[in-house]
Every structure is written in structure tokens, then in C-alpha cells.
Design a protein around this motif. Structure first.
Motif, mmCIF file in Angstrom:
data_model
loop_
_atom_site.group_PDB
_atom_site.id
_atom_site.type_symbol
_atom_site.label_atom_id
_atom_site.label_comp_id
_atom_site.label_asym_id
_atom_site.label_seq_id
_atom_site.Cartn_x
_atom_site.Cartn_y
_atom_site.Cartn_z
ATOM 1 N N UNK A 45 0.765 -1.508 -0.359
ATOM 2 C CA UNK A 45 -0.037 -0.273 -0.057
ATOM 3 C C UNK A 45 1.155 0.975 -0.130
ATOM 4 N N UNK A 46 0.501 2.869 -0.699
ATOM 5 C CA UNK A 46 1.376 3.775 -0.863
ATOM 6 C C UNK A 46 0.150 4.829 -1.024
ATOM 7 N N UNK A 47 0.847 5.629 -0.198
ATOM 8 C CA UNK A 47 -0.185 7.404 -0.379
ATOM 9 C C UNK A 47 0.213 7.479 -1.782
ATOM 10 N N UNK A 48 -1.046 7.852 -1.363
ATOM 11 C CA UNK A 48 -1.431 8.732 -2.880
ATOM 12 C C UNK A 48 -1.168 10.287 -3.181
ATOM 13 N N UNK A 49 -2.468 10.651 -2.281
ATOM 14 C CA UNK A 49 -2.240 12.079 -1.310
ATOM 15 C C UNK A 49 -2.663 12.186 0.024
ATOM 16 N N UNK A 50 -2.335 13.150 1.008
ATOM 17 C CA UNK A 50 -3.001 14.017 1.947
ATOM 18 C C UNK A 50 -3.075 15.062 1.606
ATOM 19 N N UNK A 51 -3.966 15.421 2.531
ATOM 20 C CA UNK A 51 -4.742 16.869 3.185
ATOM 21 C C UNK A 51 -4.369 16.493 4.754
#
Length: 115
Positions: A45-51
Motif C-alpha cells: 500500500x502506498x500513499x497517493x495524496x493527503x490533506x
């Protein structure tokens, strides 16, 4: 208890667009960040976008310029607008919320991009 429910996945041709939405419910006051991760078959699992709670956004290098993350503080939702999709974007996309340093996950929504 935090609940995250994703929607908006599906099958699209390369170059197309999809919009994912995640609705958060429960005790989320004071959350640190919300965002999207993905997991392709056989991969981690990998990060795509974070706010963050302050509205700061961060994107993985592979989606910069193509994806946009946004949130509605009234509705407690976080959306991911995905444009110029590529076959390598095919994965299960998971909504994530971090509350008091503890991650919470949605059930995931499948995104498939055909060439």
C-alpha cells in the motif's frame, strides 16, 4: 468510533477521469489528516495524496499534476479527482484518516484503468 466509506471507483479507459469520495463519520474532531492510499496486486500500500487539518496537501510524485485531493469540512468528506489516468493507476484505493496519530481505513474502492 471512526467510519470511512468510499465511493466512486470503477473501470475507465486510459486518459479518462474518475472522482473518488470518502465520507467520514464518528468522533473525528481534531483529526490530523485525511487522504488516499492505494494498493495494486502484489504491491505494498502506498500513499497517493493527503490533506492535513489545516488544508495543506501532499502528493505522491507519480500523481502530481494529475490528481487533486480536496475536503469539505462541513460534510466531513475527502475527495480525490483523478485525471489522465494510466493503466498503472489500477489498484484498490483506500481512504485514510489519522486521529491522534492512529490511522483509520475505509474498506477500499477498486479503480481499473484499461489501455
Amino acid at each position: 468510533q471512526v467510519q470511512l466509506v468510499e465511493s466512486g471507483g470503477g473501470l475507465v479507459q486510459a486518459g479518462g477521469s474518475l472522482r473518488l469520495s470518502c465520507a467520514a463519520s464518528g468522533s473525528i474532531t481534531g483529526f490530523n489528516a485525511m487522504g488516499w492510499y492505494r494498493q495494486a496486486p502484489g504491491k505494498q500500500r502506498e500513499v497517493v495524496a493527503v490533506i492535513t487539518s489545516s488544508g495543506t496537501t501532499n502528493y505522491a510524485a507519480f500523481v502530481k499534476g494529475r490528481f487533486t485531493v480536496s475536503r469539505d469540512v462541513v460534510k466531513n468528506t475527502v475527495d480525490l479527482q483523478m485525471n489522465s489516468l494510466k493503466p498503472e493507476d489500477t489498484a484498490i484505493y483506500y481512504c485514510n484518516l489519522v486521529l491522534r496519530s492512529r490511522p483509520h481505513w475505509g474498506q477500499g474502492t477498486q479503480v481499473a484503468v484499461s489501455s
